[in-house]
Design a protein around this motif. Structure first.
Motif, PDB file in Angstrom:
ATOM      1  N   ALA A 172     -44.595  23.865  32.908  1.00  0.00           N
ATOM      2  CA  ALA A 172     -44.647  22.674  31.946  1.00  0.00           C
ATOM      3  C   ALA A 172     -45.705  21.885  31.278  1.00  0.00           C
ATOM      4  CB  ALA A 172     -43.309  21.744  32.301  1.00  0.00           C
ATOM      5  N   GLU A 173     -46.209  21.554  32.026  1.00  0.00           N
ATOM      6  CA  GLU A 173     -48.210  20.694  31.163  1.00  0.00           C
ATOM      7  C   GLU A 173     -48.235  21.622  30.706  1.00  0.00           C
ATOM      8  OE1 GLU A 173     -48.502  17.759  34.707  1.00  0.00           O
ATOM      9  OE2 GLU A 173     -49.351  19.592  35.422  1.00  0.00           O
ATOM     10  N   LEU A 174     -48.885  23.582  31.515  1.00  0.00           N
ATOM     11  CA  LEU A 174     -49.607  24.393  30.415  1.00  0.00           C
ATOM     12  C   LEU A 174     -49.320  24.072  29.270  1.00  0.00           C
ATOM     13  CD1 LEU A 174     -51.623  26.054  30.860  1.00  0.00           C
ATOM     14  CD2 LEU A 174     -50.784  27.298  32.098  1.00  0.00           C
ATOM     15  N   LEU A 175     -47.902  24.842  29.070  1.00  0.00           N
ATOM     16  CA  LEU A 175     -46.933  24.368  27.175  1.00  0.00           C
ATOM     17  C   LEU A 175     -47.470  23.681  26.772  1.00  0.00           C
ATOM     18  CD1 LEU A 175     -45.142  26.585  25.880  1.00  0.00           C
ATOM     19  CD2 LEU A 175     -43.425  24.979  26.827  1.00  0.00           C
ATOM     20  N   ALA A 176     -47.541  22.695  27.254  1.00  0.00           N
ATOM     21  CA  ALA A 176     -47.759  20.835  26.911  1.00  0.00           C
ATOM     22  C   ALA A 176     -49.189  20.463  25.238  1.00  0.00           C
ATOM     23  CB  ALA A 176     -47.363  19.985  26.685  1.00  0.00           C
ATOM     24  N   ARG A 177     -49.926  21.367  27.032  1.00  0.00           N
ATOM     25  CA  ARG A 177     -51.189  21.643  26.445  1.00  0.00           C
ATOM     26  C   ARG A 177     -51.038  22.235  25.300  1.00  0.00           C
ATOM     27  NH1 ARG A 177     -54.013  22.830  31.167  1.00  0.00           N
ATOM     28  NH2 ARG A 177     -52.951  21.206  32.474  1.00  0.00           N
ATOM     29  N   ASN A 178     -50.899  23.094  25.416  1.00  0.00           N
ATOM     30  CA  ASN A 178     -50.798  24.153  24.364  1.00  0.00           C
ATOM     31  C   ASN A 178     -49.957  24.661  23.363  1.00  0.00           C
ATOM     32  OD1 ASN A 178     -53.267  26.957  25.646  1.00  0.00           O
ATOM     33  ND2 ASN A 178     -52.239  26.064  27.254  1.00  0.00           N
ATOM     34  N   ARG A 179     -49.711  23.887  23.152  1.00  0.00           N
ATOM     35  CA  ARG A 179     -48.584  23.332  21.620  1.00  0.00           C
ATOM     36  C   ARG A 179     -48.640  23.846  20.570  1.00  0.00           C
ATOM     37  NH1 ARG A 179     -46.176  16.998  23.169  1.00  0.00           N
ATOM     38  NH2 ARG A 179     -47.900  17.505  24.191  1.00  0.00           N
ATOM     39  N   ASN A 188     -55.914  33.392  22.573  1.00  0.00           N
ATOM     40  CA  ASN A 188     -55.885  33.661  24.028  1.00  0.00           C
ATOM     41  C   ASN A 188     -54.957  32.157  24.908  1.00  0.00           C
ATOM     42  OD1 ASN A 188     -56.451  33.959  26.591  1.00  0.00           O
ATOM     43  ND2 ASN A 188     -58.442  35.338  26.451  1.00  0.00           N
ATOM     44  N   PHE A 189     -54.120  33.452  25.115  1.00  0.00           N
ATOM     45  CA  PHE A 189     -53.230  32.612  25.860  1.00  0.00           C
ATOM     46  C   PHE A 189     -52.392  32.900  27.270  1.00  0.00           C
ATOM     47  CE2 PHE A 189     -51.810  31.345  22.006  1.00  0.00           C
ATOM     48  CZ  PHE A 189     -51.934  30.022  21.526  1.00  0.00           C
ATOM     49  N   ASP A 190     -53.894  33.755  28.158  1.00  0.00           N
ATOM     50  CA  ASP A 190     -53.838  34.669  28.836  1.00  0.00           C
ATOM     51  C   ASP A 190     -53.759  33.439  30.277  1.00  0.00           C
ATOM     52  OD1 ASP A 190     -54.256  37.070  28.138  1.00  0.00           O
ATOM     53  OD2 ASP A 190     -56.189  37.042  28.428  1.00  0.00           O
ATOM     54  N   GLY A 191     -54.115  32.215  30.150  1.00  0.00           N
ATOM     55  CA  GLY A 191     -54.041  31.667  31.251  1.00  0.00           C
ATOM     56  C   GLY A 191     -52.155  30.971  31.390  1.00  0.00           C
ATOM     57  N   LEU A 192     -51.780  30.750  30.170  1.00  0.00           N
ATOM     58  CA  LEU A 192     -50.187  30.082  30.207  1.00  0.00           C
ATOM     59  C   LEU A 192     -49.511  31.795  30.006  1.00  0.00           C
ATOM     60  CD1 LEU A 192     -47.591  28.517  29.327  1.00  0.00           C
ATOM     61  CD2 LEU A 192     -48.407  28.974  26.863  1.00  0.00           C
ATOM     62  N   LEU A 193     -49.364  32.762  30.008  1.00  0.00           N
ATOM     63  CA  LEU A 193     -49.049  34.226  30.453  1.00  0.00           C
ATOM     64  C   LEU A 193     -48.693  34.470  32.413  1.00  0.00           C
ATOM     65  CD1 LEU A 193     -47.340  36.576  28.805  1.00  0.00           C
ATOM     66  CD2 LEU A 193     -49.482  37.849  29.486  1.00  0.00           C
ATOM     67  N   GLN A 194     -49.802  34.518  32.251  1.00  0.00           N
ATOM     68  CA  GLN A 194     -50.166  34.313  33.804  1.00  0.00           C
ATOM     69  C   GLN A 194     -49.139  33.608  34.632  1.00  0.00           C
ATOM     70  OE1 GLN A 194     -51.617  36.939  35.471  1.00  0.00           O
ATOM     71  NE2 GLN A 194     -50.375  35.882  37.508  1.00  0.00           N
ATOM     72  N   ALA A 195     -48.665  32.200  33.963  1.00  0.00           N
ATOM     73  CA  ALA A 195     -48.463  30.806  34.539  1.00  0.00           C
ATOM     74  C   ALA A 195     -47.263  31.287  35.020  1.00  0.00           C
ATOM     75  CB  ALA A 195     -48.289  30.033  34.088  1.00  0.00           C
ATOM     76  N   LEU A 196     -46.846  31.685  33.247  1.00  0.00           N
ATOM     77  CA  LEU A 196     -45.190  31.899  33.203  1.00  0.00           C
ATOM     78  C   LEU A 196     -44.914  33.576  34.581  1.00  0.00           C
ATOM     79  CD1 LEU A 196     -42.480  31.860  31.776  1.00  0.00           C
ATOM     80  CD2 LEU A 196     -43.881  33.704  29.875  1.00  0.00           C
ATOM     81  N   ARG A 197     -45.659  34.280  34.050  1.00  0.00           N
ATOM     82  CA  ARG A 197     -45.517  35.226  35.057  1.00  0.00           C
ATOM     83  C   ARG A 197     -45.540  35.050  36.587  1.00  0.00           C
ATOM     84  NH1 ARG A 197     -49.343  40.759  35.928  1.00  0.00           N
ATOM     85  NH2 ARG A 197     -47.940  41.281  37.797  1.00  0.00           N
ATOM     86  N   SER A 198     -46.186  33.792  37.300  1.00  0.00           N
ATOM     87  CA  SER A 198     -46.335  33.493  38.899  1.00  0.00           C
ATOM     88  C   SER A 198     -45.305  33.276  38.820  1.00  0.00           C
ATOM     89  CB  SER A 198     -47.288  32.750  39.172  1.00  0.00           C
ATOM     90  OG  SER A 198     -48.468  33.495  38.926  1.00  0.00           O
ATOM     91  N   PHE A 199     -44.620  31.994  37.933  1.00  0.00           N
ATOM     92  CA  PHE A 199     -43.420  31.441  38.061  1.00  0.00           C
ATOM     93  C   PHE A 199     -41.672  32.474  37.727  1.00  0.00           C
ATOM     94  CE2 PHE A 199     -39.930  28.900  36.233  1.00  0.00           C
ATOM     95  CZ  PHE A 199     -39.877  27.437  37.113  1.00  0.00           C
TER      96      PHE A 199
END
Length: 205
Positions: free
Chosen positions: A67-74, A4-15
């Motif tokens: 960037a932090e969220l991407l790094a956390r999920n890398r 589940n990467f919904d949080g990262l997808l939502q952050a990408l969308r918001s940005f």
């Protein structure tokens, strides 16, 4: 079962939506259906993901949370590389990679628009190349020089919108720090390999 990467997808969308008033980001947004089914992709790492910690340090306040969220999920993401060491050399390969969050091969299925992140290491040139798809880049870190068409290289700041029309040559050249950038593609084959018309530079080493 898909991770589940919904949080990262939502952050990408918001940005992206936060820059929607800058042309042509709004046009791209109009083509994105955010109700995307997830795909089950196995984690696949690339050497350049080590640079994400430094990218977080370099990112300004408005870009840092993404960037932090991407790094956390890398470590759970499926990273890719379009080229091989035979194309541009091993040093380039060790300092280059991307992850597609949505698109025809991304963590979420979308046949119309692709979006994700590009990482380039320091002292690397991504040579002149072009593709049928129209493209937007939004750097999350500054300090990289960008070129389009016959124009000279010019430094672009984090948060700027960089638009490449269909089949227009463009290139990037990093300085002493890595680049992390968000990208969007539309209007062409979303998994097509670019046509390279320049020569890559892997910098020192």
């Amino acid at each position: 079962m898909a991770t589940n990467f919904d949080g990262l997808l939502q952050a990408l969308r918001s940005f992206i939506e936060a820059t929607g008033s800058v042309a042509p980001v709004g046009e791209f947004l109009g083509d994105i259906d955010w109700e995307m089914p997830p795909r089950s992709l196995k984690p696949h790492g690339v050497a350049c993901s080590r640079l994400l910690d430094r990218a977080v340090e370099l990112a300004p306040a408005g870009c840092r949370p993404l960037a932090e969220l991407l790094a956390r999920n890398r470590g759970e993401l499926h990273w890719g590389q379009t080229y091989t060491a035979a194309d541009f050399g091993q040093r380039f390969l060790d300092n280059y990679g991307w992850v597609e969050m949505f698109g025809t091969r991304g963590h979420y299925a979308n046949d119309k628009v692709a979006g994700g992140f590009l990482v380039l290491g320091p002292d690397v040139e991504y040579p002149d190349h072009h593709h049928l798809a129209e493209e937007i880049y939004i750097p999350l870190t500054g300090g990289t020089a960008w070129r389009m068409g016959d124009a000279p290289f010019g430094l672009r700041d984090a948060g700027e919108v960089i638009h490449h029309a269909s089949n227009v040559n463009h290139a990037m050249r990093t300085g002493s720090e890595p680049l992390l950038a968000l990208y969007l593609w539309r209007g062409g084959p979303l998994a097509a390999k670019s046509t390279v018309s320049g020569t890559a530079s892997g910098g020192k080493g």
